[in-house]
Design a protein around this motif. Structure first.
Motif, PDB file in Angstrom:
ATOM      1  N   SER A  42       0.838  -1.210   0.000  1.00 57.03           N
ATOM      2  CA  SER A  42       0.000   0.000   0.000  1.00 57.03           C
ATOM      3  C   SER A  42       0.871   1.258   0.000  1.00 57.03           C
ATOM      4  N   THR A  43       1.965   1.238   0.718  1.00 61.28           N
ATOM      5  CA  THR A  43       2.887   2.382   0.731  1.00 61.28           C
ATOM      6  C   THR A  43       3.529   2.555  -0.639  1.00 61.28           C
ATOM      7  N   SER A  44       3.881   1.442  -1.264  1.00 62.32           N
ATOM      8  CA  SER A  44       4.475   1.492  -2.600  1.00 62.32           C
ATOM      9  C   SER A  44       3.485   2.062  -3.616  1.00 62.32           C
ATOM     10  N   ARG A  45       2.213   1.675  -3.490  1.00 58.46           N
ATOM     11  CA  ARG A  45       1.186   2.231  -4.391  1.00 58.46           C
ATOM     12  C   ARG A  45       1.006   3.731  -4.155  1.00 58.46           C
ATOM     13  N   LEU A  46       1.075   4.140  -2.887  1.00 61.56           N
ATOM     14  CA  LEU A  46       0.976   5.562  -2.569  1.00 61.56           C
ATOM     15  C   LEU A  46       2.136   6.330  -3.208  1.00 61.56           C
ATOM     16  N   LEU A  47       3.339   5.777  -3.127  1.00 61.67           N
ATOM     17  CA  LEU A  47       4.496   6.426  -3.756  1.00 61.67           C
ATOM     18  C   LEU A  47       4.335   6.491  -5.272  1.00 61.67           C
ATOM     19  N   ASP A  48       3.755   5.452  -5.864  1.00 64.72           N
ATOM     20  CA  ASP A  48       3.498   5.485  -7.307  1.00 64.72           C
ATOM     21  C   ASP A  48       2.500   6.582  -7.663  1.00 64.72           C
ATOM     22  N   LYS A  49       1.472   6.750  -6.838  1.00 65.96           N
ATOM     23  CA  LYS A  49       0.488   7.818  -7.088  1.00 65.96           C
ATOM     24  C   LYS A  49       1.135   9.192  -6.945  1.00 65.96           C
ATOM     25  N   ILE A  50       1.991   9.344  -5.948  1.00 65.02           N
ATOM     26  CA  ILE A  50       2.698  10.617  -5.768  1.00 65.02           C
ATOM     27  C   ILE A  50       3.581  10.891  -6.980  1.00 65.02           C
ATOM     28  N   PHE A  51       4.294   9.861  -7.445  1.00 70.12           N
ATOM     29  CA  PHE A  51       5.160  10.014  -8.614  1.00 70.12           C
ATOM     30  C   PHE A  51       4.348  10.406  -9.850  1.00 70.12           C
ATOM     31  N   ASN A  52       3.222   9.736 -10.070  1.00 66.50           N
ATOM     32  CA  ASN A  52       2.369  10.065 -11.221  1.00 66.50           C
ATOM     33  C   ASN A  52       1.810  11.483 -11.115  1.00 66.50           C
ATOM     34  N   SER A  53       1.437  11.893  -9.898  1.00 61.86           N
ATOM     35  CA  SER A  53       0.940  13.264  -9.705  1.00 61.86           C
ATOM     36  C   SER A  53       2.019  14.284 -10.022  1.00 61.86           C
ATOM     37  N   ILE A  54       3.251  13.996  -9.604  1.00 60.32           N
ATOM     38  CA  ILE A  54       4.362  14.903  -9.898  1.00 60.32           C
ATOM     39  C   ILE A  54       4.589  14.974 -11.405  1.00 60.32           C
ATOM     40  N   LEU A  55       4.487  13.841 -12.102  1.00 60.93           N
ATOM     41  CA  LEU A  55       4.652  13.853 -13.567  1.00 60.93           C
ATOM     42  C   LEU A  55       3.572  14.683 -14.245  1.00 60.93           C
ATOM     43  N   ILE A  56       2.327  14.533 -13.787  1.00 62.02           N
ATOM     44  CA  ILE A  56       1.229  15.307 -14.383  1.00 62.02           C
ATOM     45  C   ILE A  56       1.425  16.798 -14.130  1.00 62.02           C
ATOM     46  N   LEU A  57       1.812  17.136 -12.902  1.00 58.53           N
ATOM     47  CA  LEU A  57       2.071  18.544 -12.589  1.00 58.53           C
ATOM     48  C   LEU A  57       3.242  19.086 -13.404  1.00 58.53           C
ATOM     49  N   ASN A  58       4.269  18.264 -13.621  1.00 59.04           N
ATOM     50  CA  ASN A  58       5.400  18.692 -14.446  1.00 59.04           C
ATOM     51  C   ASN A  58       4.976  18.929 -15.889  1.00 59.04           C
ATOM     52  N   ALA A  59       4.117  18.057 -16.421  1.00 58.28           N
ATOM     53  CA  ALA A  59       3.636  18.244 -17.792  1.00 58.28           C
ATOM     54  C   ALA A  59       2.832  19.539 -17.918  1.00 58.28           C
ATOM     55  N   ALA A  60       1.970  19.790 -16.935  1.00 57.45           N
ATOM     56  CA  ALA A  60       1.193  21.040 -16.947  1.00 57.45           C
ATOM     57  C   ALA A  60       2.121  22.244 -16.794  1.00 57.45           C
ATOM     58  N   GLY A  61       3.094  22.124 -15.911  1.00 56.26           N
ATOM     59  CA  GLY A  61       4.064  23.208 -15.726  1.00 56.26           C
ATOM     60  C   GLY A  61       4.872  23.450 -16.984  1.00 56.26           C
ATOM     61  N   PHE A  62       5.236  22.381 -17.679  1.00 53.45           N
ATOM     62  CA  PHE A  62       5.999  22.521 -18.911  1.00 53.45           C
ATOM     63  C   PHE A  62       5.177  23.241 -19.979  1.00 53.45           C
ATOM     64  N   ALA A  63       3.881  22.910 -20.065  1.00 56.12           N
ATOM     65  CA  ALA A  63       3.005  23.602 -21.026  1.00 56.12           C
ATOM     66  C   ALA A  63       2.907  25.093 -20.684  1.00 56.12           C
ATOM     67  N   LEU A  64       2.780  25.399 -19.395  1.00 54.19           N
ATOM     68  CA  LEU A  64       2.735  26.815 -18.989  1.00 54.19           C
ATOM     69  C   LEU A  64       4.054  27.529 -19.284  1.00 54.19           C
ATOM     70  N   ILE A  65       5.166  26.829 -19.140  1.00 57.59           N
ATOM     71  CA  ILE A  65       6.469  27.425 -19.447  1.00 57.59           C
ATOM     72  C   ILE A  65       6.561  27.770 -20.928  1.00 57.59           C
ATOM     73  N   ILE A  66       6.064  26.868 -21.769  1.00 54.72           N
ATOM     74  CA  ILE A  66       6.095  27.134 -23.213  1.00 54.72           C
ATOM     75  C   ILE A  66       5.259  28.369 -23.538  1.00 54.72           C
ATOM     76  N   LEU A  67       4.044  28.443 -22.985  1.00 48.73           N
ATOM     77  CA  LEU A  67       3.197  29.627 -23.219  1.00 48.73           C
ATOM     78  C   LEU A  67       3.860  30.896 -22.693  1.00 48.73           C
ATOM     79  N   TYR A  68       4.425  30.816 -21.495  1.00 48.41           N
ATOM     80  CA  TYR A  68       5.097  31.971 -20.904  1.00 48.41           C
ATOM     81  C   TYR A  68       6.277  32.410 -21.764  1.00 48.41           C
TER      82      TYR A  68
END
Length: 195
Positions: free
Chosen positions: A121-147
């Motif tokens: 369960s802890t490993s799955r939680l870490l996977d969810k955190i990792f996936n959330s960070i990737l999604i936030l990075n993708a959104a941040g990268f799109a905002l960087i391109i627009l900026y």
């Protein structure tokens, strides 16, 4: 849209690369810190369990504050001729993740306590955190391109304005450029053209 020698294209490219690298480094450090903190907490739990077993204490009194620590926990006594260092090992088997800690029980007989805990369960939680960070990075990268595009457009506007003024000038009816209306970076160029 941009030529190879375009200042705007180079600026956008450099800003995107620098910002993406910064986001990647920050996110990596954040995830590593979160993972190490969680694993350190699990290591301390397993170490306390092993120390309690080693000192023959009651497990129920030792773990009153953390009864969930005893869930999915297994204990083995192993004998080995080679010395084990106290260490934490991660093992993935049959879709489950386990943390194993070896702890000396008796040095004379070469006995060790092997404490294993299912941390799926802890490993799955870490996977969810990792996936959330990737999604936030993708959104941040799109905002960087627009900026970067908007910022480069703002910066290049003054150059284009100066370029239009110079293109519309008639060399026979030349009027001096109003240097005070130009950005201070272009003031020396405007003064040179006026001379």
């Amino acid at each position: 849209m941009f030529s190879r020698k375009s200042i705007r294209a180079r600026f956008i490219f450099q800003l995107i690369i620098a910002s993406a690298a910064l986001i990647f480094i920050f996110s990596s450090f954040l995830f590593i810190y979160i993972k190490q903190s969680i694993y350190e907490e699990k290591r301390v739990e397993l170490l306390q369990f092993a120390q309690n077993v080693n000192s023959y204490q009651s497990l129920s009194t030792a773990q009153q504050s953390a009864s969930d620590t005893l869930l999915d926990l297994s204990l083995e006594l192993i004998q080995s001729d080679t010395a084990f260092d106290e260490g934490l090992f991660e093992l993935k088997k049959n879709g489950h993740t386990y943390l194993t800690l070896t702890y000396p029980f008796t040095f004379e007989e070469g006995m060790y306590i092997k404490v294993t805990k299912d941390i799926t369960s802890t490993s799955r939680l870490l996977d969810k955190i990792f996936n959330s960070i990737l999604i936030l990075n993708a959104a941040g990268f799109a905002l960087i391109i627009l900026y970067a595009i908007v910022l480069s457009k703002m910066l290049i506007t003054q150059v284009m304005t100066l370029n239009r003024r110079l293109a519309n000038m008639n060399e026979h009816l030349m009027r001096p450029l109003k240097v005070e209306e130009l950005p201070e970076e272009f003031a020396p160029l405007g003064e040179t053209l006026n001379h």
